[in-house]
Write a protein that holds these residues in place. Sequence first.
Motif, mmCIF file in Angstrom:
data_model
loop_
_atom_site.group_PDB
_atom_site.id
_atom_site.type_symbol
_atom_site.label_atom_id
_atom_site.label_comp_id
_atom_site.label_asym_id
_atom_site.label_seq_id
_atom_site.Cartn_x
_atom_site.Cartn_y
_atom_site.Cartn_z
ATOM 1 N N LYS A 1 0.822 -1.210 0.000
ATOM 2 C CA LYS A 1 0.000 0.000 0.000
ATOM 3 C C LYS A 1 0.858 1.263 0.000
ATOM 4 C CE LYS A 1 -4.177 -1.964 2.024
ATOM 5 N NZ LYS A 1 -5.177 -1.876 3.120
ATOM 6 N N THR A 2 1.942 1.252 0.772
ATOM 7 C CA THR A 2 2.844 2.404 0.786
ATOM 8 C C THR A 2 3.501 2.588 -0.575
ATOM 9 O OG1 THR A 2 3.307 2.150 3.146
ATOM 10 C CG2 THR A 2 4.910 3.396 1.853
ATOM 11 N N ASP B 1 2.401 1.557 -3.440
ATOM 12 C CA ASP B 1 1.384 1.948 -4.412
ATOM 13 C C ASP B 1 1.089 3.452 -4.314
ATOM 14 O OD1 ASP B 1 -0.507 1.022 -6.451
ATOM 15 O OD2 ASP B 1 -2.042 1.646 -5.031
ATOM 16 N N ARG B 2 1.066 3.959 -3.094
ATOM 17 C CA ARG B 2 0.845 5.404 -2.910
ATOM 18 C C ARG B 2 1.992 6.202 -3.507
ATOM 19 N NH1 ARG B 2 2.682 8.504 1.156
ATOM 20 N NH2 ARG B 2 3.053 6.707 2.517
ATOM 21 N N TRP B 3 3.215 5.735 -3.318
ATOM 22 C CA TRP B 3 4.375 6.432 -3.877
ATOM 23 C C TRP B 3 4.322 6.407 -5.410
ATOM 24 C CZ3 TRP B 3 8.582 3.909 -0.251
ATOM 25 C CH2 TRP B 3 8.526 4.537 1.003
ATOM 26 N N ARG C 1 1.702 6.321 -7.296
ATOM 27 C CA ARG C 1 0.709 7.300 -7.749
ATOM 28 C C ARG C 1 1.264 8.716 -7.713
ATOM 29 N NH1 ARG C 1 -2.806 4.199 -4.455
ATOM 30 N NH2 ARG C 1 -2.836 5.859 -2.903
ATOM 31 N N GLU C 2 2.277 8.934 -6.870
ATOM 32 C CA GLU C 2 2.944 10.229 -6.788
ATOM 33 C C GLU C 2 4.157 10.287 -7.715
ATOM 34 O OE1 GLU C 2 3.821 11.026 -2.686
ATOM 35 O OE2 GLU C 2 1.784 10.561 -2.022
ATOM 36 N N GLN D 1 9.936 12.442 1.036
ATOM 37 C CA GLN D 1 8.970 11.643 1.788
ATOM 38 C C GLN D 1 9.473 11.401 3.211
ATOM 39 O OE1 GLN D 1 5.965 10.129 1.053
ATOM 40 N NE2 GLN D 1 5.830 11.034 -0.997
#
Length: 516
Positions: free
Chosen positions: A243-244, A246-248, A250-251, A264
Motif C-alpha cells: 500500500k505504501t 502503491d501510494r508512492w 501514484r505520486e 517523503q
Amino acid sequence: MVPLKRRKVVSSETGSKAGDQIKFPQVVLFLLERKMGASRRGFLSELSRKKGFQVEEKFSETVTHVISENNSASEVRTWLDSQVKGQTPSAHLLDISWFTESMKAGLPVQILNRHRLQEQQTPEEEVVAFSVPSYACQRRTTLENHNTVLTDALSLLAENAELSDEEGRGVAFRRAAAVLKSLPEAVTSMTQLRGLPCLGDHTLRVIKDVLENGASSEVESTKQSERYKALKVLTGIFGVGVKTADRWIRERILDLQQLRDSGQTLNRAQQAGLDHYDDLNQPVSKAEADSISEIVERVVVSVLPGAQMNLIGGFRRGKQTGHDVDFLITHPEEGREEGLMPKVVSSLEAQGFLLYQKTTRNSYLESKEGPGRPSSNMDRFERCFSIFKLLKKVKHGEMLTEEEQRKGWRAVRVDLVVSPMSQFAFALLGWTGSKVTFKNPPLCFSSSLKKLKLLLLFLKLFERELRRWAGHERSMSLSSHALFDSQQGRYLRATSEEEIFSHLGLEFIPPSERNA
C-alpha cells in the motif's frame, strides 16, 4: 426487401463493421489469434470483411468456421471448450490454407480434407503422465526442480497478483507452481498434466504458451510493466508494504533515487531499509547464516544457560542461500524463556551487531485462541525483526584500505522468535516453511497489525496447506502454537513434528522435502 448483397450490418463489438457488405451470410468466420498474432489477425480480418465475409471478433455459437494457423485440432478444441462451457462447438476447424484460397477466389471454397485441422500426433507410449496428491503437505518436494522455467513463470504471476492485492489469484498460481515442483521429470507435453490438481485454465494457458513458444507472453508483458518494476523496487525496501509503495507510485516515485529526492517522511524501519537496500537484496549464504548463528547462540546461552536455538526457514530445508536468517529459541523448562528476548537484543545492540530492531511481545493465550476462535494466519510469539551487522572475516595478516574497512561488513535480515517448550514443535513446523517469499520481500514490520497479517498470509505455502488439510479433512484447527481437535473438543499435544503429522493422519515429511 433489400437485396442481400446490399444489406449493411449494424456496428457492434463483434461481427463485421458498419459499411461492410455481407455476401455470404451462411458463413461466419472466427480467426484464432493463438500463434497467429494480433496484428496479422487484424489484417486478415479486415481483408475478409472487404471480400464480403462476416467476421466475429469474439468466439460465439454463431461462428461456423474457425480459422487457425499452426495449431492442431485438439489444441483448438481445448481452447474452444474453455470459451463455451459445457457445450460442444459445431464450427468447422480449418487451417489457414482454406482461408487463403477463399480470399483468392473471392468466395468460400469447398472444404476438403486437407483444409481440416489434424489431430496432434503424440504417441501415448512416449508420454509420461504424472499423478500427485492434492495437498502440498502430502507431497515430497525436494530442492531439485525439473520444471524451473514453468514454475518461475507462475511464481512471477503470483508475485504480481500479490503486489496487486489479489490474494486468491496469487495463491492459485503458488499452488500450481508447487504441483509442478513436485514432479519427478520435466513437463514436455500438456497431456502429461491431465488430472493434476490445482492447475486452472489460466495456469494451463501459461504453461502451454511456455512449452510451445519458450516463454509466456503474459509473463514477458508483466516484466515490462512500469508498475510491476516500480513495485518490485519499492517493496524491496525493508519496512515498505504494497500500500505504501502503491501510494508512492501514484505520486510518480518509481525508484530509489526518486524516493530519496521526494522528501517523503520515512519511519525508522523504512529509513534503515533504504540505507541498506543493496545488502538486504543480496542473497545470504549458508556460511553467513552459520556465522550469525554462532554469534546469536553465544549471546542466548550467556543470557539464559540451557536455552536451545534452531536455525529455521529455508536453511533448515537444505537451501544454500536465502533472503533472511530465522532463529527459533526456547528453553526445556516451561516459563524460563519469558523475558529472554529483551536481554538478547540488549546484548546484541551493546556489541554493535544490530543496525535496526523491532521487538513484539508474546500475545498468544491458549484459552482464547482455541475452540472459541478460528486459527489466526499469523503467530503471536515474542519476536525481534532486525537488520544484523555481519562483519566480514579477514584473513590473517591481510591489510585493508580505508575503503575496504568501510565495507568490512554487510547488513542481513535476521528474525528471532521465542517459543515456550510446550509450543516448540508447532512453532518449528510453522517457521520451517516452505515460505513463498518475494525475491525482494515487502516488509511491514513497522506497519499496523492488519498489514502484517495480510503479508504473512502469503508466506508459508506448506504450512498453509497443512492448515487447510487440518480444517477440511480432519476438523482440526492448526496454528504455529497448537492443534485443536473440534470433534473431541480438546488440544492435541505434541513434542515433535512427527507427532503433529501423526495427529493429522499424514505421513511425516522431513524438512528437506517441504520445498513446495
